[in-house]
Enzyme design. Structure first.
Site, PDB file in Angstrom:
ATOM      1  N   SER A 105       0.775  -1.253   0.061  1.00 38.22           N
ATOM      2  CA  SER A 105       0.067  -0.005   0.230  1.00 38.22           C
ATOM      3  C   SER A 105       0.852   1.269   0.031  1.00 38.22           C
ATOM      4  CB  SER A 105      -0.817  -0.076   1.116  1.00 38.22           C
ATOM      5  OG  SER A 105      -1.924  -1.251   1.007  1.00 38.22           O
ATOM      6  N   GLY A 106      -0.012   2.338   0.230  1.00 39.71           N
ATOM      7  CA  GLY A 106       1.030   3.745  -0.120  1.00 39.71           C
ATOM      8  C   GLY A 106       1.040   4.136  -1.419  1.00 39.71           C
ATOM      9  N   HIS A 115       8.680   3.537  -3.554  1.00 32.72           N
ATOM     10  CA  HIS A 115       8.800   3.130  -2.275  1.00 32.72           C
ATOM     11  C   HIS A 115       9.491   4.198  -1.713  1.00 32.72           C
ATOM     12  CE1 HIS A 115       7.857  -0.645  -4.446  1.00 32.72           C
ATOM     13  NE2 HIS A 115       6.652  -0.790  -3.588  1.00 32.72           N
ATOM     14  N   THR A 127     -10.365  57.938   2.808  1.00 33.12           N
ATOM     15  CA  THR A 127     -11.641  58.044   2.078  1.00 33.12           C
ATOM     16  C   THR A 127     -11.719  59.242   1.590  1.00 33.12           C
ATOM     17  OG1 THR A 127     -12.406  56.382   3.681  1.00 33.12           O
ATOM     18  CG2 THR A 127     -13.970  57.768   2.733  1.00 33.12           C
ATOM     19  N   ASP A 186     -18.733  56.921  10.706  1.00 29.96           N
ATOM     20  CA  ASP A 186     -18.082  56.142   9.672  1.00 29.96           C
ATOM     21  C   ASP A 186     -17.851  57.056   8.773  1.00 29.96           C
ATOM     22  OD1 ASP A 186     -17.657  53.920   7.906  1.00 29.96           O
ATOM     23  OD2 ASP A 186     -19.232  54.597   6.833  1.00 29.96           O
TER      24      ASP A 186
END
Lengths: 543, 543
Positions: free
Chosen positions: A57-58, A217, A384, A524
Site C-alpha cells: 500500500s502507499g 517506495h 476615504t 463612519d
C-alpha cells in the site's frame, strides 16, 4: 509530520474500509482482516478472465482504486510499501477466478514476484488457469536488467482489462499484457521524499536539487540533478525516455507521485506536450494521482507506443473513477475575446442645470476631503476623503464628456467614470450603484425608486446592511425620506451618519477588523460623506 | 520548498494551457492572456442558462476543472489566491451568455464580490440577464455573518449545473443555487500550511496541533486544537458541523485541501461515516481534491441536507472528470474467504525406497550446513546452510506424513512443506519449484521434463537466468545432463557450481548488491548446494 491516521497498524484496513464505503457499492473486501486485505468487484460473475494485481500500500489509488468493470477484478493490498502474503494473494485469486482463468499483474519487486508466484502455484494445484506477468517499466536503472515496476503498470491494467472485459481468453489477455510490458517505459522525478507513516521523514534532497529515477517506495533516485524549473525538469525526463521508447505515436500517462499540486501537474503537462516528444504524444492519461508514493512531491511519465487497436482499449469506459479518461491531446483552443469589453462611450450632451448640480456634489466631496480622511484614520488607512475628492475632481474634469441631457445614460456614465477613476472597494461599489440606478431608471422607475434599486444592488454585492457602519446607514434613511423633500432626506442622512459613531461592532468592510474602542465616538467616513452630500444639496436647492 | 513551476508570473496561464491540452478538446480559453484567463466550454450553444464561476487560482481543480457539460460554462481564473479583474469576469460572461441569461456563482470574498458584481452590471448594460449568488458555507467564524465560501460551492455548481443543463430558466436556477447556499455548511482542518509559489512557507502550526476552521487561501484557522489522530480530528469537525446542519439525510463532500495522502483521505472517510452524523450521510462526493489550498495537508467536510429531487441532480452525469461521482454510501461489504486457503493435507503413504532417497538428500544438506554458511557469508548473511539444513531436518521429521507412494502428490507435498518450514526467498522459490514439478508430473511429463518445468517456473518468478550466479547455474546443466545418468548430472552440476566463482556481476538475488572482489573465487552457495546434492545422490545410487 503528523498525519490524519489512527494507528500505523490499522492504517491500511481502515483506509480500505473507507474506500469501500464511498465506492458506490460495487466493491467488497474478503473477510480476512487484518492480514488478508483483498478488494474485489461485487458485480463479477467469473465468466471472463479475472485480473488480479496488488502489492504494497502507499500507492493509492493503486491498486484498490482500479478495481471495477473494465480494469482489475481484485486488488491484494500489503502493508505500506510491503508485499502482501502468499495467503492474501491466493485468497484474491480463489475469490475471483472461474474457468476462464486469471492473470496476475505483478510489479517487479522480489517480494511481490515470490508471493504472487507461490500463490499462483497453489491456485494451479486447484486446477485453476493462472498466468502471471511481471511489469518492469522503470528505465531509471539501465544497468540492471531487474527494472522496477512503476506507473506504467496502469497501462497493463487498462489494456488487459479492456480485453478481459471484451471476453478474450487468458492467452490473449496475457499476450497483450506482455506486449504492453515490452513497450512501456517510465521514469520519475521528485523534489521531496515521502513521509512513511510512523517513520521520520528522510531529508536527503539538497536545496536546488531534484532526484531523477526514484522508486515508488521512497527509494532514492539514481542521481540528484540540478533543479531549475518545470521546463528543464520535464526536458530531462523526456530525454531519458526518448532513448528507450519505440517508434510511433504515443500515449503518455502523467502521474502525480502524491505531493505535487494540481497547478504544478498542469504546468508539467504543458511542458510535456511542448517537449521533444510532444509531437508524438497523441493521447494522454492524467495528469492525476494514479500510482503514488504517499506524499512525495514528484511526478512520473510513462510512455507507450500505441499499436493497432490500443486506442479503443485505452478509451474503453471503465467503472473505477480513479482512472482518468484517456483523451486525445489537443492544441490549446483559443477563442476570440467577445465584443463589449471596451465600454461604449456615451454621446455627450448638454444640460447646464444638471452640470451645475453635479459640480456642486463634487465640490462637496472635495471640501470634505480632510475631515473624511481624519475619520477614516480611526478605522482604516485614512484615505476615504482623498479617494472621494480625487474621483470628484476627475468627474468635474469629465463633465463635458457626460450625457447630461439624458438622465438614464448619465447614471451609467457616472458609474463608468467612477469604475475607472476611483480606486478601492468604494469605487467599485459606487460604480455598481450608479450602473444599477441607470438600469432601474431605464426600466421606468422614478428617481427615488431607481436610487433604492441601486442601493439594493450595492447591498447584495457589498454584503452590508443597515447597522453595519457603512455609508448605507446614511443613504438608506435618506432615500426613505427623499419623497418628503431634500431637507428631510438631509436630516435623515445626518441622523444615520451620527448614529454610526455608536456602532462599534462592524460586520462588513474594513472596520470589521478594528477593535470597538477605536471606533466608538467617530462617524463612519462613508456615512458622513453621504450626510454631507445631502446637506450640501439641501443648501444648494434652497439657495 | 521548490516547486514544478517556471515563473510565478506565468504559473496560472501555463497551468491553464496544460489543462486545456489534456481536457479532451471540450474546453477552450479566451484570447486574453496574460490578464484575462477564462476557460469556456467549446460544446456550448448559449441555448441554456450559463453558469460562470471563478476566483483566485490555487484551488485546483476548482474552478476550471469543473467547466463542462452539466457543471460550469466558464471559469474566470485570477492569480494565485487573487480575484480576477472585472474585465476578465465580463469577458467570461459575454463569451457564454445568451438570451437564457447567466448565473454568477461567487464565493464570499470582497474582491470576488466586487469584481463579479461590477462585471454583472456591465453585462446587464448590454441587456443580458445576469444574476449572482454569493456562497458562504464556511461555519468556522460563527460570530461573523460574512462567512467565507469554501468547498460547499461545488454543490452549488453541481445542482445549478444539472438544472441549467435540464433547461430550467435563470430564476429557477438562481433560486436553487440560493437554496443550496442557505443549507450547505463546511469546515476545514489542517496539519500544515500551504506553500504559496514565490513565498516562504509559513510554519505556524505547532507540533501536536492542528488548525480548525482555516480558509482556502492559507488563512490561519480560527483555533489551534490538539491533534491526536484521524478519529478525534473528524469528531471535532463533525461536532462543529452538527450545530449548523438542518435535519434530514445528508450528502457529504469530503475534500482534500491538497496535501493529504489518499490513504489519509480514505481513513477520514471511514471516520466520517463512523461519526455521530454518519447515520445521516446517505450520499458522498469524494474523498478527492476538489477545492484545494495548493498543497495544504488538510481536509474539509461540506454537508448539505438532501431535499426532494436533489439526489437526481447530484447524480446527473457530467463531463468534467474532476467531479467525483456522487455515490450512495454503503456499509463495508464483506465476503467470506474462499475455500482452499488451508492446504489440503495429502494422504500419507509408504514407499521405503523413496523415503530412504529423500532422507539421503536431507542428510546431504545437513552435512553441508557449515560449508554453505561459509560461502554465503561472502555475499550475504551466512545462513544458506542453516536454512537448508533446518528445512531438511523438518522434512525428515515429516517423512511419515508424506504421500511417498504417489510421486506427483509427493512433489506438491514437498513444496507445501518447504513453504511452511523454510524461510526467505529460497524457501518460496523451492516451494514454487516442487509445486510446478508436481503440476507437470500430473500432466504426464517424465521426471526430467517435469523437473525442467519446475525450473522454468522458478526462472519466471525469480527472474534469474543461467549466468546470474544462482542455484540455476548448477541445476540447469544438471537437468540437461540427467537423461545421461546421475553421474553425468552430478558432473555438470559441479562444473556449473564451480563456474559461479567466476561470476562477479550478479544480476539477481542478494549477490547483485555485492562488490565484485568480494564474490570472486567463491562458489554461489545455492549452486554449491545443488552440486553437493547431485554428488551425494550419485554416490548413493552407485552404492
Amino acid at each position: 509530520m503528523p498525519q490524519f491516521i489512527n494507528t500505523k497498524q490499522n492504517l491500511v484496513t481502515e483506509a480500505i474500509d473507507g474506500m469501500l464505503r464511498t465506492a458506490g457499492g460495487h466493491l467488497a473486501r474478503l473477510d480476512g482482516y487484518p492480514h488478508i486485505r483483498v478488494v474485489v468487484r461485487t458485480d463479477w460473475d467469473k465468466s471472463r478472465v479475472a485480473l488480479v494485481s496488488g502489492g504494497g500500500s502507499g500507492h493509492e489509488p493503486a491498486h484498490a482504486g482500479f478495481v471495477g468493470k473494465g480494469m482489475l477484478t481484485a486488488a491484494v493490498c500489503g502493508d505500506v510499501f510491503a508485499s502482501p502474503s502468499v495467503d492474501a494473494v491466493l485468497a484474491g485469486i480463489l475469490a475471483v477466478t472461474g474457468t476462464a482463468g486469471c492473470l496476475l499483474i505483478v510489479k517487479n519487486y522480489t517480494g511481490d514476484r515470490l508471493n504472487f508466484g507461490l500463490a499462483a502455484e497453489r491456485a494451479r494445484a486447484f486446477g485453476l488457469k493462472v498466468s502471471m506477468v511481471i511489469v518492469d517499466d522503470d528505465i531509471a536503472l539501465p544497468e540492471l536488467p531487474q527494472a522496477r515496476g512503476v506507473a506504467g503498470t496502469l497501462f497493463v491494467h487498462k489494456i488487459a482489462g479492456a480485453l478481459a472485459e471484451a471476453g478474450e481468453d487468458l492467452d490473449a489477455v496475457t499476450q497483450a499484457a506482455n506486449r504492453v510490458i515490452d513497450n512501456v517505459v517510465s521514469i520519475g522525478m521528485s523534489l521531496d521524499t515521502c513521509t512513511v507513516p510512523g517513520s521520520p521523514k528522510e531529508d536527503r534532497i539538497a536545496k536546488g536539487k531534484a532526484e531523477l529515477g526514484l522508486g515508488i517506495h521512497g527509494e532514492a533516485g539514481i542521481e540528484q540533478v540540478s533543479f531549475t524549473n518545470a521546463k528543464d525538469a520535464m526536458a530531462m525526463v523526456v530525454d531519458r525516455l526518448a532513448n528507450h521508447i519505440n517508434a510511433g505515436s504515443i500515449v503518455a500517462l502523467l502521474n502525480n507521485l502524491g505531493g505535487a499540486t494540481l497547478l504544478e501537474m498542469s504546468v508539467l503537462a504543458e511542458e510535456l506536450m511542448k517537449s521533444d516528444l510532444g509531437r508524438r504524444i497523441h493521447f494522454m492519461v492524467g495528469p492525476a494521482s494514479m500510482m503514488t508514493s504517499l506524499d512525495m512531491r514528484g511526478f512520473s511519465v510513462s510512455l507507450l507506443p500505441v499499436s493497432n487497436g490500443d486506442e479503443v482499449l485505452l478509451k474503453a469506459p471503465v467503472d473505477p473513477w480513479a482512472w482518468p479518461p484517456c483523451v486525445n491531446v489537443s492544441g490549446v483552443n483559443v477563442l476570440e475575446l467577445p465584443d463589449g469589453l471596451t465600454p461604449i462611450k456615451p454621446m455627450p450632451s448638454q444640460n447646464p442645470k444638471t452640470a451645475a448640480f453635479l459640480i456642486r456634489c463634487c465640490d462637496a466631496f472635495i471640501a470634505a476631503e480632510a475631515d473624511l480622511n481624519a475619520l477614516d484614520a480611526k478605522s482604516g488607512d485614512g484615505d476615504t476623503g482623498s479617494t472621494l475628492a480625487g474621483a470628484s475632481r476627475a468627474m468635474k474634469g469629465a463633465i463635458d464628456r457626460l450625457p447630461l441631457a439624458d438622465l438614464t445614460q448619465l447614471y451609467r456614465a457616472i458609474g463608468q467614470e467612477l469604475s475607472q477613476t476611483m480606486g478601492g472597494s468604494s469605487g467599485v461599489l459606487l460604480a455598481i450603484f450608479f450602473s444599477a440606478v441607470g438600469d432601474a431608471a431605464s426600466s421606468g422607475l422614478n428617481v427615488v425608486d431607481a436610487l433604492k434599486a441601486g442601493l439594493d444592488r450595492v447591498q447584495q454585492v457589498g454584503g452590508a446592511s443597515a447597522g453595519d457602519r457603512t455609508m448605507i446607514d446614511a443613504l438608506a434613511p435618506a432615500l426613505d425620506a427623499l419623497p418628503n423633500g431634500i431637507s428631510e432626506a438631509a436630516k435623515a442622512a445626518r441622523t444615520g451618519a451620527d448614529y454610526t459613531a455608536n456602532i462599534t461592532k462592524a460586520k462588513a468592510g474594513r472596520a470589521s477588523y478594528i477593535s470597538e474602542d477605536k471606533l466608538k465616538g467617530h462617524n463612519d467616513p462613508g456615512a458622513e460623506a453621504v450626510a454631507r452630500l445631502f446637506e450640501t444639496l439641501d443648501d444648494y436647492l434652497k439657495g
